[in-house]
Design a protein around this motif. Structure first.
Motif, PDB file in Angstrom:
ATOM      1  N   MET A 154       1.460   7.822   3.951  1.00  0.00           N
ATOM      2  CA  MET A 154       0.737   8.926   5.091  1.00  0.00           C
ATOM      3  C   MET A 154       1.134   8.290   6.383  1.00  0.00           C
ATOM      4  N   PHE A 155       1.574   7.443   6.385  1.00  0.00           N
ATOM      5  CA  PHE A 155       2.647   7.206   8.337  1.00  0.00           C
ATOM      6  C   PHE A 155       4.142   7.643   8.057  1.00  0.00           C
ATOM      7  N   GLY A 156       4.645   7.613   7.616  1.00  0.00           N
ATOM      8  CA  GLY A 156       5.979   8.755   6.912  1.00  0.00           C
ATOM      9  C   GLY A 156       7.249   8.238   6.610  1.00  0.00           C
ATOM     10  N   PRO A 212      -7.478   7.645   7.322  1.00  0.00           N
ATOM     11  CA  PRO A 212      -7.857   8.030   5.753  1.00  0.00           C
ATOM     12  C   PRO A 212      -8.532   7.147   5.788  1.00  0.00           C
ATOM     13  N   GLY A 272      -6.620   2.129   6.328  1.00  0.00           N
ATOM     14  CA  GLY A 272      -5.723   2.900   5.716  1.00  0.00           C
ATOM     15  C   GLY A 272      -5.139   1.445   6.550  1.00  0.00           C
ATOM     16  N   LEU A 314       4.049  14.907   8.280  1.00  0.00           N
ATOM     17  CA  LEU A 314       3.438  13.564   9.032  1.00  0.00           C
ATOM     18  C   LEU A 314       4.899  14.325  11.172  1.00  0.00           C
ATOM     19  N   ARG A 335      -3.128   4.142  16.482  1.00  0.00           N
ATOM     20  CA  ARG A 335      -2.415   4.375  15.157  1.00  0.00           C
ATOM     21  C   ARG A 335      -1.819   6.086  15.082  1.00  0.00           C
ATOM     22  N   THR A 374      -3.097  11.154   9.812  1.00  0.00           N
ATOM     23  CA  THR A 374      -4.197  11.208   9.113  1.00  0.00           C
ATOM     24  C   THR A 374      -4.993  10.214   9.561  1.00  0.00           C
ATOM     25  N   GLU A 413       0.500   4.342  -0.875  1.00  0.00           N
ATOM     26  CA  GLU A 413       0.425   5.459  -0.456  1.00  0.00           C
ATOM     27  C   GLU A 413      -0.811   5.594   1.043  1.00  0.00           C
ATOM     28  N   VAL A 414      -0.699   4.582   1.564  1.00  0.00           N
ATOM     29  CA  VAL A 414      -0.427   4.112   3.437  1.00  0.00           C
ATOM     30  C   VAL A 414       0.722   4.076   3.684  1.00  0.00           C
ATOM     31  N   ARG A 439       0.828  -1.041   0.435  1.00  0.00           N
ATOM     32  CA  ARG A 439       0.096  -0.117   0.060  1.00  0.00           C
ATOM     33  C   ARG A 439       0.850   1.226   0.097  1.00  0.00           C
TER      34      ARG A 439
END
Lengths: 288, 342, 258
Positions: A178-180, C97, C101, C89, C160, C95, A174-175, A172
């Motif tokens: 999102m988380f750095g 999402p 996510g 971040l 998270r 986020t 894009e995930v 994933r």
């Protein structure tokens, strides 16, 4: 029986070299979706660099080559691979083909094309095995180092931050972002790992046969190893390499030397048609 | 994704004028091609022959890869299939070149059909790998065929004669190859203008969408694979005659990649792009060699082969990263500027 | 309403224009502000551009092939319009999402460790913090996240986000597909933690009524523009002009929708 076992021993040894290159292909393909055609060139230049330092003995020379080619991989990602993310198969394949050409020509300019040799990693030339068979010590070392590299890499993927982020980016992207996960950074690690593994294979091959920048096609079997093992499986790449190597040596022993490369390509084709996800891969990772 | 399914002539209201302009360009191109060997030295005639031959191979590949989106590394194998079929027909039945090329095309179509079969199940990287495997398997089969039919050195072709006329001279060889290349260009142009062209583009746009449009994706795919391989195989006969021999060592993966590089550099999915790419990639080693000779071969120029290898790689990388629409993209934007300016 | 107190806003979005590579023009001149510790909502019908705002604010425009054509996004006064997600971040914006996510073929613990990987080691909290908040996650730490129920997955997504001790949480369609009781439970947990740590929340929701109950004030988005804004009470009292954008007949009597 003796012929058969000897073919199996040397096939696993050579196969573990394909496995090393395939590990690098898997790490890159899995995380970035780029099918890397420069694995062979990275391997060959690793062998050339190591052989150039042959006076230092195998381990020092191989170590320096691994670090140097890991650097080449990292630089390749930072310069030409990074802009390719998300652009699909064709651009990625073509740029890695271009990269292979640049590496080959540069190596020719810097080190020349004369074949070079590298001392054996350990003093004993061969190990005696049951039924009057034997195995080259360098091939045994290759098998051991590849297995160790596979295990270390699997641990790194499970335990380290970058490994975790690469795993996330593989399924994933894009995930992961999102988380750095910083794609530029983590994919540089992936390319460095691929370069280092290929260079290790190159150094081992240099001590087995000869270091020559034009042997890049040797590593085409790594594609077969990657598909046989499953494109998203590290252990699969290693075992796939051994399966391909053993097939090749058996074909060489029983059908003739000119059947070696084609037999690996037949294995590749059969797996593509019958089981494209390979032995250990998950079916849904197909990236069109 | 789906907008490219619309046939180009519906999307472009300026089509009639563009058509006239295109015809004009084609006439100009033909004029240049015909006049070229009369003007330049034999050396440059050879270079031009190489470029035109490269076009005749790159253009069908572009139809398959650029237009239909089937990325293939199998083209060197199709060349050897053509060359050896042609050699077999010529030597065994004492046939003339056109017959040999037709039989080679038929063999190419059959082999192309088979190599194309995996495309019904596989896509992307997997399909590409299947063409890689097919390359090595076919070249190996060719090696076995070579050993049994022609001996270890491969097939030696006689000087080209058609209907008793000797065509083996540099200029006549050039004209034969140019005529063949023109024929290939005409065939592809006509296909792309017909309903088949739309079907081909639809295969690339998205298999699902093509199916939704009522076009049988499978049939179109296999048809393109066969057709492009047939043309490449026919070109393979001509190439073998031109080189004077055919031996498996010549048909490497790198040769296959060279033609892919041509369509990349020229422009994917464009016939004009195939021509520009074929000329450009053919000229690279020529220019490097000239530079090497002109500047006394000092420094890196002392190793023109290595330099060529590096430059070739850099060109591929540069076009992917900086000019993905290829040389034809420059032509298109120049044409657009001209149209807007006047 | 908040135009003259820009300095105190944590997140400030000014005249934002965003378009997708497909050609779709998603946002036109959107301005949004979220103060430190404030709870702000964005409501609107499907396709109004809510998720595009979430992506732009969290640095994910490029990942989803969108481009900021015009306008400025800033965090605590710093221009972050073109920052990639990992920098945003690090600046304290996380986020939750749309679609949660959660990486389904990684374990619960690895999903949590993924976000920890982005935090420098010396400031990295223990993964067990998440288990203290939602014990069920601790019980299932070795399970593949894809095997969790929808509610548990949303808890994982919330936990998270909270692990990074964010200054702003952007929650996109948190209630989607969940039973109201579970949504309330999750939102209450989020609210408590947010209030405790002074975390601001930007709640992006189609479920208007639920959203207005949770936030202090909200923006109403329609076809890529802000068509109304105000406190939750103001919006609830608003006439059918506002309500029409939300696809609800009458906000003050629409409780049954939840």
């Amino acid at each position: 029986m003796t012929d058969f076992l000897n073919a199996v021993w040397s096939g696993s040894g050579f196969g573990s070299l394909y496995g090393l290159v395939a590990l690098g292909l898997v790490v890159i393909f899995k995380s970035t979706g780029i099918l890397n055609f420069s694995g062979g060139a990275l391997m060959a230049v690793g062998g050339v660099v190591a052989a150039g330092l042959g006076a230092q003995g195998f381990w020092v020379a191989a170590g320096i080559a691994v670090v140097a080619v890991a650097g080449v991989g990292a630089v390749a990602n930072l310069t030409v691979m990074r802009p390719l993310l998300g652009r699909g198969l064709f651009p990625g394949v073509m740029v890695t083909i271009g990269l292979a050409s640049v590496i080959e020509g540069t190596s020719g300019l810097l080190f020349g094309r004369q074949p070079r040799f590298l001392p054996d990693p350990i003093g004993v030339p061969t190990f005696d095995l049951p039924f009057g068979t034997s195995m080259s010590s360098t091939l045994a070392v290759a098998l051991g180092l590849s297995a160790a590299a596979t295990v270390l890499l699997a641990i790194a993927f499970n335990r380290t931050s970058v490994g975790l982020q690469l795993r996330a980016a593989a399924v994933r992207p894009e995930v992961a972002s999102m988380f750095g996960a910083n794609p530029g950074r983590i994919f540089t690690y992936a390319w460095a790992v691929a370069g280092g593994l290929a260079a290790l294979a190159g150094a081992l091959l240099a001590s087995l046969t000869v270091a020559d920048i034009s042997i890049a096609t040797f590593a085409l079997r790594a594609f077969a190893a990657m598909i046989v093992g499953g494109v998203d499986s590290l252990g699969g790449a290693f075992l796939g390499g051994i399966l391909v190597g053993v097939t090749e040596m058996l074909a060489g022993t029983y059908l003739g030397d000119d059947f070696r490369l084609p037999s690996t390509m037949v294995v590749l084709m059969v797996f593509l048609m019958v089981r494209p996800q390979g032995l250990f891969g998950t079916p849904e990772v197909v990236r069109p | 994704m789906t907008q490219s399914i619309a046939p180009p002539h519906l999307a472009d209201p300026a089509q009639p004028r563009a058509g006239v302009r295109r015809t004009g360009l084609a006439v100009l191109a033909v004029a240049i091609v015909v006049a070229l060997p009369l003007v330049v030295s034999p050396y440059w005639t050879t270079v031009a022959t190489n470029a035109v031959l490269a076009f005749a191979i790159a253009a069908p590949l572009n139809l398959l890869t650029g237009n239909a989106g089937q990325f293939s590394l199998g083209n060197a194998a199709f060349l050897v299939v053509g060359a050896y079929t042609g050699a077999f027909v010529t030597f065994t039945f004492d046939m003339e070149l056109p017959i040999a090329m037709l039989v080679a095309a038929a063999a190419g179509a059959l082999v192309g059909f088979i190599v194309g079969l995996p495309s019904l199940r596989l896509r992307g990287a997997y399909l590409l790998m299947s063409t890689l495997a097919a390359h090595y398997i076919l070249v190996f089969a060719a090696l076995k065929f070579q050993t049994s039919q022609f001996g270890a050195a491969g097939a030696i072709f006689p000087p080209l004669r058609v209907a008793g006329v000797d065509l083996s001279g540099d200029r006549s060889m050039y004209f034969v190859i140019a005529a063949f290349a023109a024929l290939i260009g005409l065939i592809i142009t006509n296909i792309m203008r017909s309903g088949h062209g739309r079907a081909i583009e639809a295969v690339k746009a998205r298999d699902v969408a093509a199916a939704a449009c009522g076009i049988s994706v499978a049939r179109t795919k296999l048809w393109v694979w066969s057709l492009s391989s047939a043309m490449i195989a026919a070109a393979g006969v001509l190439q073998a005659y031109y080189l004077g021999s055919a031996s498996v060592e010549f048909y490497t993966l790198n040769l296959a990649i060279t033609y892919v590089a041509m369509i990349l550099v020229g422009g994917l999915g464009s016939l004009g792009g195939s021509l520009l790419g074929a000329c450009f990639v053919t000229l690279v080693p020529v220019v490097v060699n000239h530079l090497s000779e002109a500047y006394g071969g000092g420094g890196v120029l002392a190793h023109p082969h290595e330099l060529q290898t590096v430059i070739y790689g850099l060109i591929i990388i540069a076009f992917v990263l900086l000019k993905p629409d290829g040389l034809i993209g420059f032509v298109r934007s120049a044409a657009r500027r001209l149209r807007n300016g006047g | 309403m908040a135009g003259d107190v820009v300095e105190q806003q944590f997140l400030s979005v000014r005249d934002l224009d965003v378009a997708y590579a497909s050609g779709a023009h998603a946002l036109r001149g959107v301005s949004i502000e979220v103060g430190a510790g404030e709870r702000v909502g964005i409501v609107g019908a499907n396709g109004a551009g809510k998720t595009t705002v979430a992506r732009a604010v969290t640095g994910l425009s490029a990942v989803f092939r969108a481009t900021v054509r015009q306008g400025r996004i800033s965090l605590a006064g710093k221009d972050t319009t073109r920052w990639p997600a990992w920098r945003v971040l690090a600046a304290g914006v996380v986020t939750i999402p749309e679609g949660r996510g959660v990486i389904s073929n990684m374990t619960v613990e690895d999903n949590l460790r993924l976000v920890l990987a982005a935090i420098p080691r010396r400031r990295r909290p223990a993964v067990t913090e998440a288990y203290t908040m939602y014990p069920v996650l601790g019980e299932r730490r070795r399970a593949m996240a894809g095997l969790l129920s929808g509610g548990e997955q949303q808890m994982l997504a919330v936990a998270r986000a909270l692990l990074v001790r964010p200054r702003l949480i952007v929650a996109d369609e948190l209630s989607l597909g969940l039973a109201p009781r579970i949504v309330t439970e999750i939102l209450d947990g989020l609210a408590a933690r947010a209030a405790n740590e002074g975390t601001a929340v930007l709640l992006i929701e189609q479920a208007v009524v639920m959203s207005l109950r949770f936030v202090d004030r909200a923006y109403v988005l329609d076809q890529g523009t802000v068509v109304a804004q105000g406190t939750s009470d103001e919006l609830r009292q608003a006439g059918d002009t506002t309500a029409r954008y939300l696809g609800v007949a009458d906000l003050s009597r629409a409780e049954e929708l939840l």
